[in-house]
Design a protein around this motif. Structure first.
Motif, PDB file in Angstrom:
ATOM      1  N   LYS A  33     -22.863 -22.386 157.200  1.00 24.83           N
ATOM      2  CA  LYS A  33     -21.684 -21.867 157.928  1.00 24.83           C
ATOM      3  C   LYS A  33     -20.842 -23.001 158.498  1.00 24.83           C
ATOM      4  CE  LYS A  33     -22.246 -17.081 159.039  1.00 24.83           C
ATOM      5  NZ  LYS A  33     -23.654 -16.777 158.660  1.00 24.83           N
ATOM      6  N   THR A  34     -21.506 -24.036 158.997  1.00 28.35           N
ATOM      7  CA  THR A  34     -20.754 -25.154 159.598  1.00 28.35           C
ATOM      8  C   THR A  34     -20.907 -26.442 158.767  1.00 28.35           C
ATOM      9  OG1 THR A  34     -22.594 -25.856 161.023  1.00 28.35           O
ATOM     10  CG2 THR A  34     -21.087 -24.200 161.926  1.00 28.35           C
ATOM     11  N   PHE A  35     -21.599 -26.344 157.651  1.00 33.02           N
ATOM     12  CA  PHE A  35     -21.777 -27.493 156.746  1.00 33.02           C
ATOM     13  C   PHE A  35     -22.487 -28.655 157.450  1.00 33.02           C
ATOM     14  CE2 PHE A  35     -17.825 -25.210 155.771  1.00 33.02           C
ATOM     15  CZ  PHE A  35     -18.134 -24.722 154.505  1.00 33.02           C
ATOM     16  N   THR A  36     -23.391 -28.302 158.373  1.00 35.79           N
ATOM     17  CA  THR A  36     -24.064 -29.332 159.184  1.00 35.79           C
ATOM     18  C   THR A  36     -25.500 -29.544 158.725  1.00 35.79           C
ATOM     19  OG1 THR A  36     -22.749 -28.668 161.088  1.00 35.79           O
ATOM     20  CG2 THR A  36     -24.736 -29.954 161.548  1.00 35.79           C
ATOM     21  N   ASP A 183     -20.975 -38.636 161.906  1.00 39.70           N
ATOM     22  CA  ASP A 183     -19.693 -38.477 161.199  1.00 39.70           C
ATOM     23  C   ASP A 183     -19.008 -39.825 161.087  1.00 39.70           C
ATOM     24  OD1 ASP A 183     -20.363 -35.863 161.287  1.00 39.70           O
ATOM     25  OD2 ASP A 183     -18.584 -35.175 162.331  1.00 39.70           O
ATOM     26  N   THR A 184     -19.430 -40.588 160.086  1.00 42.28           N
ATOM     27  CA  THR A 184     -18.772 -41.860 159.760  1.00 42.28           C
ATOM     28  C   THR A 184     -18.454 -41.778 158.273  1.00 42.28           C
ATOM     29  OG1 THR A 184     -20.989 -42.814 159.522  1.00 42.28           O
ATOM     30  CG2 THR A 184     -19.834 -43.256 161.573  1.00 42.28           C
ATOM     31  N   LEU A 185     -19.481 -42.031 157.479  1.00 39.86           N
ATOM     32  CA  LEU A 185     -19.395 -41.844 156.030  1.00 39.86           C
ATOM     33  C   LEU A 185     -19.877 -40.450 155.667  1.00 39.86           C
ATOM     34  CD1 LEU A 185     -21.167 -45.196 155.295  1.00 39.86           C
ATOM     35  CD2 LEU A 185     -18.886 -44.640 154.383  1.00 39.86           C
ATOM     36  N   PHE A 186     -19.297 -39.888 154.598  1.00 37.09           N
ATOM     37  CA  PHE A 186     -19.882 -38.726 153.941  1.00 37.09           C
ATOM     38  C   PHE A 186     -20.430 -39.208 152.596  1.00 37.09           C
ATOM     39  CE2 PHE A 186     -16.744 -36.216 156.660  1.00 37.09           C
ATOM     40  CZ  PHE A 186     -17.692 -35.963 157.618  1.00 37.09           C
ATOM     41  N   MET A 187     -20.812 -38.272 151.719  1.00 35.81           N
ATOM     42  CA  MET A 187     -21.315 -38.680 150.402  1.00 35.81           C
ATOM     43  C   MET A 187     -20.234 -39.511 149.705  1.00 35.81           C
ATOM     44  SD  MET A 187     -24.446 -37.727 150.105  1.00 35.81           S
ATOM     45  CE  MET A 187     -24.870 -37.785 148.361  1.00 35.81           C
ATOM     46  N   PRO A 188     -20.637 -40.427 148.810  1.00 40.01           N
ATOM     47  CA  PRO A 188     -19.655 -41.303 148.157  1.00 40.01           C
ATOM     48  C   PRO A 188     -18.505 -40.534 147.503  1.00 40.01           C
ATOM     49  CG  PRO A 188     -21.854 -42.105 147.707  1.00 40.01           C
ATOM     50  CD  PRO A 188     -22.026 -40.799 148.444  1.00 40.01           C
ATOM     51  N   ASP A 189     -18.791 -39.346 146.951  1.00 43.24           N
ATOM     52  CA  ASP A 189     -17.725 -38.595 146.262  1.00 43.24           C
ATOM     53  C   ASP A 189     -16.848 -37.812 147.230  1.00 43.24           C
ATOM     54  OD1 ASP A 189     -19.493 -36.599 146.970  1.00 43.24           O
ATOM     55  OD2 ASP A 189     -19.950 -35.957 144.924  1.00 43.24           O
ATOM     56  N   TYR A 190     -17.176 -37.822 148.526  1.00 36.07           N
ATOM     57  CA  TYR A 190     -16.363 -37.069 149.491  1.00 36.07           C
ATOM     58  C   TYR A 190     -15.607 -37.976 150.466  1.00 36.07           C
ATOM     59  CZ  TYR A 190     -14.726 -33.065 152.062  1.00 36.07           C
ATOM     60  OH  TYR A 190     -13.913 -32.121 152.625  1.00 36.07           O
ATOM     61  N   GLY A 191     -16.159 -39.146 150.768  1.00 36.98           N
ATOM     62  CA  GLY A 191     -15.386 -40.110 151.545  1.00 36.98           C
ATOM     63  C   GLY A 191     -15.877 -40.339 152.961  1.00 36.98           C
ATOM     64  N   THR A 192     -15.010 -40.062 153.940  1.00 31.46           N
ATOM     65  CA  THR A 192     -15.281 -40.443 155.324  1.00 31.46           C
ATOM     66  C   THR A 192     -14.873 -39.322 156.284  1.00 31.46           C
ATOM     67  OG1 THR A 192     -13.080 -41.450 155.447  1.00 31.46           O
ATOM     68  CG2 THR A 192     -14.901 -42.914 154.871  1.00 31.46           C
ATOM     69  N   ALA A 193     -15.287 -39.466 157.535  1.00 36.15           N
ATOM     70  CA  ALA A 193     -14.969 -38.477 158.569  1.00 36.15           C
ATOM     71  C   ALA A 193     -13.528 -38.660 159.058  1.00 36.15           C
ATOM     72  CB  ALA A 193     -15.935 -38.624 159.740  1.00 36.15           C
ATOM     73  N   ARG A 194     -12.967 -37.605 159.595  1.00 41.18           N
ATOM     74  CA  ARG A 194     -11.620 -37.674 160.155  1.00 41.18           C
ATOM     75  C   ARG A 194     -11.639 -38.489 161.459  1.00 41.18           C
ATOM     76  NH1 ARG A 194     -10.289 -31.453 161.112  1.00 41.18           N
ATOM     77  NH2 ARG A 194      -8.291 -32.283 161.821  1.00 41.18           N
ATOM     78  N   TYR A 227     -19.584 -31.122 152.286  1.00 41.21           N
ATOM     79  CA  TYR A 227     -18.669 -30.015 151.956  1.00 41.21           C
ATOM     80  C   TYR A 227     -18.585 -29.809 150.448  1.00 41.21           C
ATOM     81  CZ  TYR A 227     -17.383 -31.209 156.748  1.00 41.21           C
ATOM     82  OH  TYR A 227     -17.423 -31.493 158.094  1.00 41.21           O
ATOM     83  N   LYS A 228     -19.476 -30.411 149.681  1.00 41.02           N
ATOM     84  CA  LYS A 228     -19.434 -30.411 148.210  1.00 41.02           C
ATOM     85  C   LYS A 228     -18.096 -31.013 147.766  1.00 41.02           C
ATOM     86  CE  LYS A 228     -22.065 -26.167 147.358  1.00 41.02           C
ATOM     87  NZ  LYS A 228     -21.915 -24.761 146.976  1.00 41.02           N
ATOM     88  N   ALA A 229     -18.167 -32.075 147.049  1.00 42.57           N
ATOM     89  CA  ALA A 229     -16.937 -32.673 146.506  1.00 42.57           C
ATOM     90  C   ALA A 229     -16.522 -31.873 145.278  1.00 42.57           C
ATOM     91  CB  ALA A 229     -17.201 -34.124 146.131  1.00 42.57           C
ATOM     92  N   PRO A 230     -15.236 -31.930 144.903  1.00 44.25           N
ATOM     93  CA  PRO A 230     -14.808 -31.245 143.682  1.00 44.25           C
ATOM     94  C   PRO A 230     -15.678 -31.679 142.501  1.00 44.25           C
ATOM     95  CG  PRO A 230     -12.915 -32.108 144.873  1.00 44.25           C
ATOM     96  CD  PRO A 230     -14.138 -32.616 145.582  1.00 44.25           C
ATOM     97  N   GLY A 231     -16.181 -30.706 141.759  1.00 42.44           N
ATOM     98  CA  GLY A 231     -17.024 -31.010 140.603  1.00 42.44           C
ATOM     99  C   GLY A 231     -18.507 -31.079 140.919  1.00 42.44           C
ATOM    100  N   ARG A 232     -18.858 -30.995 142.184  1.00 41.28           N
ATOM    101  CA  ARG A 232     -20.295 -31.013 142.558  1.00 41.28           C
ATOM    102  C   ARG A 232     -20.635 -29.636 143.130  1.00 41.28           C
ATOM    103  NH1 ARG A 232     -22.560 -32.773 147.461  1.00 41.28           N
ATOM    104  NH2 ARG A 232     -20.838 -34.177 147.983  1.00 41.28           N
ATOM    105  N   TRP A 237     -26.886 -34.716 151.339  1.00 42.09           N
ATOM    106  CA  TRP A 237     -26.767 -35.343 152.670  1.00 42.09           C
ATOM    107  C   TRP A 237     -27.482 -36.680 152.746  1.00 42.09           C
ATOM    108  CZ3 TRP A 237     -28.600 -30.224 152.116  1.00 42.09           C
ATOM    109  CH2 TRP A 237     -29.973 -30.149 151.832  1.00 42.09           C
ATOM    110  N   GLU A 238     -27.995 -37.156 151.625  1.00 42.23           N
ATOM    111  CA  GLU A 238     -28.704 -38.438 151.645  1.00 42.23           C
ATOM    112  C   GLU A 238     -28.138 -39.353 150.564  1.00 42.23           C
ATOM    113  OE1 GLU A 238     -32.988 -38.344 151.203  1.00 42.23           O
ATOM    114  OE2 GLU A 238     -33.088 -40.533 151.062  1.00 42.23           O
ATOM    115  N   THR A 239     -27.879 -40.600 150.955  1.00 45.95           N
ATOM    116  CA  THR A 239     -27.404 -41.595 150.002  1.00 45.95           C
ATOM    117  C   THR A 239     -27.931 -42.955 150.459  1.00 45.95           C
ATOM    118  OG1 THR A 239     -25.408 -42.510 148.965  1.00 45.95           O
ATOM    119  CG2 THR A 239     -25.166 -41.742 151.222  1.00 45.95           C
ATOM    120  N   THR A 240     -27.367 -44.024 149.962  1.00 47.58           N
ATOM    121  CA  THR A 240     -27.802 -45.359 150.377  1.00 47.58           C
ATOM    122  C   THR A 240     -26.577 -46.230 150.667  1.00 47.58           C
ATOM    123  OG1 THR A 240     -27.741 -46.258 148.139  1.00 47.58           O
ATOM    124  CG2 THR A 240     -29.835 -45.303 148.863  1.00 47.58           C
TER     125      THR A 240
END
Ligand SMILES: [Fe+2]
Length: 308
Positions: A33-36, A183-194, A227-232, A237-240
Protein backbone atom coordinates in the motif's frame (compact mmCIF):
# COMPACT_ATOMS: atom_id res chain seq x y z
CA UNK A 1 35.48 13.66 10.32
CA UNK A 2 33.56 12.22 7.38
CA UNK A 3 36.57 10.33 6.14
CA UNK A 4 37.16 8.73 9.52
CA UNK A 5 33.54 7.60 9.77
CA UNK A 6 33.56 6.20 6.24
CA UNK A 7 36.86 4.43 6.89
CA UNK A 8 35.44 2.82 10.04
CA UNK A 9 32.26 1.76 8.27
CA UNK A 10 34.29 0.36 5.36
CA UNK A 11 36.56 -1.61 7.70
CA UNK A 12 33.51 -2.97 9.50
CA UNK A 13 31.95 -4.09 6.19
CA UNK A 14 35.19 -5.73 5.06
CA UNK A 15 35.50 -7.63 8.36
CA UNK A 16 31.96 -8.98 7.97
CA UNK A 17 32.59 -9.92 4.31
CA UNK A 18 35.74 -11.82 5.31
CA UNK A 19 33.85 -13.68 8.03
CA UNK A 20 35.92 -12.18 10.85
CA UNK A 21 32.74 -10.75 12.37
CA UNK A 22 29.20 -12.04 11.93
CA UNK A 23 27.14 -10.58 9.09
CA UNK A 24 23.50 -9.90 9.91
CA UNK A 25 20.61 -12.03 8.67
CA UNK A 26 18.07 -9.73 7.02
CA UNK A 27 14.38 -10.44 6.46
CA UNK A 28 12.19 -7.86 4.71
CA UNK A 29 8.44 -7.24 4.90
CA UNK A 30 7.06 -5.18 2.02
CA UNK A 31 3.87 -3.12 2.39
CA UNK A 32 2.36 -2.81 -1.08
CA UNK A 33 0.00 0.00 0.00
CA UNK A 34 2.81 2.42 0.82
CA UNK A 35 5.60 0.65 -1.11
CA UNK A 36 7.63 0.49 2.12
CA UNK A 37 10.20 -2.17 3.02
CA UNK A 38 10.49 -2.94 6.73
CA UNK A 39 13.74 -4.75 7.46
CA UNK A 40 14.57 -6.95 10.42
CA UNK A 41 18.32 -7.49 10.84
CA UNK A 42 19.68 -9.89 13.42
CA UNK A 43 22.95 -11.25 14.70
CA UNK A 44 22.94 -15.02 13.97
CA UNK A 45 25.07 -15.65 17.07
CA UNK A 46 23.18 -13.84 19.83
CA UNK A 47 19.87 -13.40 17.93
CA UNK A 48 19.76 -9.73 18.88
CA UNK A 49 17.68 -7.84 16.32
CA UNK A 50 16.89 -4.39 14.97
CA UNK A 51 13.66 -3.45 13.18
CA UNK A 52 14.15 -0.69 10.62
CA UNK A 53 11.32 1.48 9.23
CA UNK A 54 8.11 -0.20 10.36
CA UNK A 55 4.63 0.53 9.01
CA UNK A 56 1.38 1.25 10.87
CA UNK A 57 -1.58 0.60 8.56
CA UNK A 58 -3.81 3.65 8.20
CA UNK A 59 -7.16 3.86 6.42
CA UNK A 60 -7.37 7.55 5.58
CA UNK A 61 -11.05 7.55 4.61
CA UNK A 62 -12.09 6.00 7.93
CA UNK A 63 -9.36 7.54 10.09
CA UNK A 64 -8.60 4.02 11.36
CA UNK A 65 -5.31 2.39 12.22
CA UNK A 66 -4.55 -1.30 12.35
CA UNK A 67 -1.47 -3.45 12.82
CA UNK A 68 -1.55 -6.16 10.14
CA UNK A 69 1.84 -5.17 8.69
CA UNK A 70 3.52 -4.74 12.06
CA UNK A 71 1.99 -7.99 13.30
CA UNK A 72 3.77 -9.88 10.49
CA UNK A 73 7.02 -8.52 11.90
CA UNK A 74 6.10 -9.50 15.46
CA UNK A 75 5.11 -13.02 14.37
CA UNK A 76 8.42 -13.49 12.55
CA UNK A 77 10.47 -12.19 15.49
CA UNK A 78 8.67 -14.47 17.94
CA UNK A 79 8.89 -17.51 15.64
CA UNK A 80 12.64 -16.96 15.20
CA UNK A 81 13.22 -16.32 18.90
CA UNK A 82 14.85 -12.94 18.25
CA UNK A 83 15.49 -10.34 20.95
CA UNK A 84 14.72 -6.83 19.73
CA UNK A 85 17.37 -4.36 20.86
CA UNK A 86 16.47 -1.50 18.50
CA UNK A 87 13.44 -0.12 16.69
CA UNK A 88 15.04 2.31 14.22
CA UNK A 89 13.80 4.96 11.81
CA UNK A 90 16.01 6.10 8.94
CA UNK A 91 14.01 9.37 8.95
CA UNK A 92 10.59 10.88 9.68
CA UNK A 93 8.63 9.38 6.80
CA UNK A 94 6.09 11.37 4.80
CA UNK A 95 4.38 8.45 3.07
CA UNK A 96 3.49 6.03 5.88
CA UNK A 97 2.91 6.08 9.61
CA UNK A 98 5.53 4.41 11.80
CA UNK A 99 4.56 1.47 14.01
CA UNK A 100 7.68 1.92 16.18
CA UNK A 101 5.92 2.61 19.52
CA UNK A 102 3.50 -0.30 18.99
CA UNK A 103 6.38 -2.64 18.13
CA UNK A 104 8.34 -1.42 21.13
CA UNK A 105 5.34 -2.19 23.37
CA UNK A 106 5.13 -5.72 21.89
CA UNK A 107 8.81 -6.56 21.68
CA UNK A 108 10.87 -4.09 23.72
CA UNK A 109 14.02 -2.43 22.37
CA UNK A 110 15.01 1.22 22.12
CA UNK A 111 13.61 3.64 19.55
CA UNK A 112 16.25 5.58 17.63
CA UNK A 113 16.35 8.23 14.89
CA UNK A 114 18.76 10.91 13.65
CA UNK A 115 19.46 13.84 15.96
CA UNK A 116 18.33 16.30 13.28
CA UNK A 117 14.77 15.13 13.92
CA UNK A 118 14.56 18.25 16.12
CA UNK A 119 14.71 20.39 12.94
CA UNK A 120 11.94 18.32 11.38
CA UNK A 121 9.89 18.69 14.55
CA UNK A 122 10.42 22.45 14.51
CA UNK A 123 9.31 22.82 10.86
CA UNK A 124 6.28 20.55 11.08
CA UNK A 125 5.38 21.66 14.60
CA UNK A 126 4.88 25.13 13.07
CA UNK A 127 3.04 23.86 9.96
CA UNK A 128 0.59 21.92 12.14
CA UNK A 129 0.47 24.64 14.82
CA UNK A 130 1.17 22.00 17.48
CA UNK A 131 0.77 23.19 21.06
CA UNK A 132 3.42 23.40 23.73
CA UNK A 133 2.65 19.78 24.73
CA UNK A 134 4.51 18.76 21.56
CA UNK A 135 8.19 18.73 22.56
CA UNK A 136 10.57 19.64 19.72
CA UNK A 137 13.61 18.11 21.41
CA UNK A 138 13.50 14.54 20.12
CA UNK A 139 12.48 13.28 23.57
CA UNK A 140 9.89 10.97 21.96
CA UNK A 141 12.85 8.71 21.07
CA UNK A 142 15.22 6.78 23.33
CA UNK A 143 18.31 7.63 21.27
CA UNK A 144 19.21 10.41 18.84
CA UNK A 145 22.03 9.38 16.52
CA UNK A 146 24.88 11.49 15.17
CA UNK A 147 27.18 10.82 12.24
CA UNK A 148 29.83 8.32 13.29
CA UNK A 149 27.96 6.83 16.24
CA UNK A 150 28.82 3.18 16.75
CA UNK A 151 27.16 0.40 18.70
CA UNK A 152 26.79 -3.37 18.56
CA UNK A 153 23.88 -5.60 17.69
CA UNK A 154 24.98 -8.67 19.60
CA UNK A 155 28.37 -9.38 17.99
CA UNK A 156 27.60 -7.39 14.84
CA UNK A 157 29.14 -3.93 14.62
CA UNK A 158 26.97 -0.98 13.65
CA UNK A 159 28.08 2.43 12.32
CA UNK A 160 25.62 5.27 11.76
CA UNK A 161 26.02 7.75 8.90
CA UNK A 162 24.18 11.06 8.56
CA UNK A 163 22.90 11.22 4.97
CA UNK A 164 20.71 14.35 4.69
CA UNK A 165 19.06 15.64 1.53
CA UNK A 166 15.70 13.84 1.33
CA UNK A 167 15.09 15.29 4.80
CA UNK A 168 17.59 16.93 7.20
CA UNK A 169 17.48 13.95 9.58
CA UNK A 170 18.11 10.98 7.28
CA UNK A 171 20.49 8.38 8.68
CA UNK A 172 21.98 5.20 7.20
CA UNK A 173 22.54 2.31 9.59
CA UNK A 174 25.49 0.18 8.51
CA UNK A 175 25.02 -3.16 10.30
CA UNK A 176 27.88 -5.55 9.60
CA UNK A 177 28.11 -5.62 5.78
CA UNK A 178 24.53 -4.42 5.26
CA UNK A 179 23.63 -0.72 4.96
CA UNK A 180 20.04 0.35 5.57
CA UNK A 181 20.00 3.57 3.63
CA UNK A 182 16.41 4.82 3.91
CA UNK A 183 15.35 7.31 1.23
CA UNK A 184 18.59 8.11 -0.58
CA UNK A 185 19.09 5.64 -3.40
CA UNK A 186 16.39 3.40 -4.81
CA UNK A 187 17.02 0.36 -7.04
CA UNK A 188 19.44 1.17 -9.89
CA UNK A 189 16.60 1.11 -12.45
CA UNK A 190 14.48 3.55 -10.40
CA UNK A 191 17.01 6.15 -9.28
CA UNK A 192 16.92 8.30 -6.15
CA UNK A 193 14.60 9.79 -3.52
CA UNK A 194 12.93 13.16 -3.94
CA UNK A 195 14.50 16.18 -2.23
CA UNK A 196 11.63 18.70 -2.23
CA UNK A 197 10.07 18.18 1.20
CA UNK A 198 10.60 20.96 3.77
CA UNK A 199 14.29 20.85 4.73
CA UNK A 200 15.16 18.71 1.68
CA UNK A 201 18.12 19.64 -0.55
CA UNK A 202 19.11 17.99 -3.84
CA UNK A 203 22.76 19.06 -3.56
CA UNK A 204 23.00 17.58 -0.06
CA UNK A 205 21.30 14.42 -1.31
CA UNK A 206 23.90 14.03 -4.05
CA UNK A 207 26.73 14.43 -1.54
CA UNK A 208 25.13 11.93 0.85
CA UNK A 209 24.68 9.43 -1.99
CA UNK A 210 28.28 9.81 -3.15
CA UNK A 211 29.33 9.17 0.44
CA UNK A 212 27.31 5.94 0.54
CA UNK A 213 28.77 4.95 -2.82
CA UNK A 214 32.26 5.30 -1.33
CA UNK A 215 31.60 2.22 0.81
CA UNK A 216 33.05 -1.08 -0.48
CA UNK A 217 31.46 -2.31 -3.72
CA UNK A 218 30.16 -5.52 -2.15
CA UNK A 219 28.25 -3.67 0.61
CA UNK A 220 24.67 -4.93 0.69
CA UNK A 221 22.27 -1.98 0.39
CA UNK A 222 18.72 -2.25 1.73
CA UNK A 223 16.24 0.38 0.55
CA UNK A 224 13.20 1.85 2.25
CA UNK A 225 10.95 1.82 -0.84
CA UNK A 226 10.42 0.31 -4.25
CA UNK A 227 7.88 1.28 -6.89
CA UNK A 228 8.82 -1.22 -9.66
CA UNK A 229 10.65 0.47 -12.49
CA UNK A 230 9.10 0.38 -15.98
CA UNK A 231 9.67 -3.10 -17.39
CA UNK A 232 10.18 -4.75 -13.99
CA UNK A 233 7.18 -6.62 -12.58
CA UNK A 234 8.35 -7.53 -9.07
CA UNK A 235 9.30 -5.42 -6.08
CA UNK A 236 12.97 -5.31 -5.07
CA UNK A 237 14.73 -3.70 -2.11
CA UNK A 238 18.26 -5.08 -2.03
CA UNK A 239 21.21 -4.13 -4.20
CA UNK A 240 24.91 -3.36 -3.78
CA UNK A 241 27.17 -0.32 -3.92
CA UNK A 242 28.83 -1.75 -7.06
CA UNK A 243 25.49 -2.16 -8.85
CA UNK A 244 24.40 1.39 -7.97
CA UNK A 245 27.71 2.87 -9.12
CA UNK A 246 27.52 0.95 -12.34
CA UNK A 247 23.93 1.59 -13.37
CA UNK A 248 21.81 3.84 -11.12
CA UNK A 249 19.87 5.88 -13.67
CA UNK A 250 20.27 9.10 -11.66
CA UNK A 251 23.70 8.81 -10.03
CA UNK A 252 25.86 6.17 -11.66
CA UNK A 253 29.59 6.95 -11.72
CA UNK A 254 30.32 9.87 -13.99
CA UNK A 255 27.19 11.91 -13.28
CA UNK A 256 28.24 15.32 -11.93
CA UNK A 257 26.63 17.11 -9.01
CA UNK A 258 25.15 19.99 -11.04
CA UNK A 259 23.58 17.63 -13.56
CA UNK A 260 22.05 15.58 -10.75
CA UNK A 261 20.67 18.66 -8.98
CA UNK A 262 19.08 19.90 -12.20
CA UNK A 263 17.54 16.49 -12.93
CA UNK A 264 16.31 16.06 -9.34
CA UNK A 265 14.72 19.52 -9.11
CA UNK A 266 13.05 19.16 -12.53
CA UNK A 267 11.67 15.76 -11.63
CA UNK A 268 10.51 16.81 -8.13
CA UNK A 269 8.52 19.65 -9.69
CA UNK A 270 6.39 17.03 -11.48
CA UNK A 271 5.69 14.83 -8.41
CA UNK A 272 2.50 15.08 -6.40
CA UNK A 273 2.66 14.81 -2.62
CA UNK A 274 2.39 11.31 -1.09
CA UNK A 275 -1.21 10.29 -0.25
CA UNK A 276 -0.48 9.98 3.44
CA UNK A 277 1.83 12.97 3.96
CA UNK A 278 -0.59 14.86 6.24
CA UNK A 279 -1.23 12.05 8.75
CA UNK A 280 2.29 10.61 8.39
CA UNK A 281 4.16 13.75 9.27
CA UNK A 282 1.95 14.60 12.24
CA UNK A 283 2.35 11.12 13.69
CA UNK A 284 5.99 10.51 12.80
CA UNK A 285 7.18 13.86 14.18
CA UNK A 286 5.75 12.52 17.49
CA UNK A 287 7.80 9.31 17.20
CA UNK A 288 4.87 7.38 15.70
CA UNK A 289 2.31 8.50 18.28
CA UNK A 290 -1.06 10.18 17.69
CA UNK A 291 -1.73 13.64 19.14
CA UNK A 292 -3.11 13.66 22.69
CA UNK A 293 -6.89 13.00 22.96
CA UNK A 294 -9.20 16.02 23.13
CA UNK A 295 -11.73 16.56 25.95
CA UNK A 296 -14.10 13.94 24.50
CA UNK A 297 -11.37 11.31 24.59
CA UNK A 298 -10.88 11.21 20.79
CA UNK A 299 -7.57 11.85 19.05
CA UNK A 300 -7.63 14.08 15.97
CA UNK A 301 -5.28 14.78 13.09
CA UNK A 302 -5.27 18.20 11.39
CA UNK A 303 -5.27 19.13 7.71
CA UNK A 304 -3.48 22.43 6.96
CA UNK A 305 -5.34 24.12 4.09
CA UNK A 306 -3.35 25.66 1.19
CA UNK A 307 -0.10 25.21 3.12
CA UNK A 308 1.77 22.11 1.92
FE1 LIG B 1 10.90 9.26 3.04
Amino acid sequence: MSDRVLAEASAQIAAARRGERPAPVVRTFFDEKTFTATHVAHDPVTREAAVIDSVLNYDQAAGRTHHDEARRVVDYIRAEGLKVAWVLETHAHADHLSAAPWLQAQLGGKMGIGAEIVRVQDVFGKIFNAGTEFARDGSQFDRLFHDGDRFSLGEVQVTVLHVPGHTPADMAFVIGDAAFIGDTLFMPDYGTARADFPGGDARQLFQSIRRLLSLPGETRLFLCHDYKAPGRDCYAWETTVAAERDSNIHVHDGIEEDAFVQMRCDRDATLSLPNLIVPSVQVNMRGGRMPEPESNGTRYLKVPIDTL
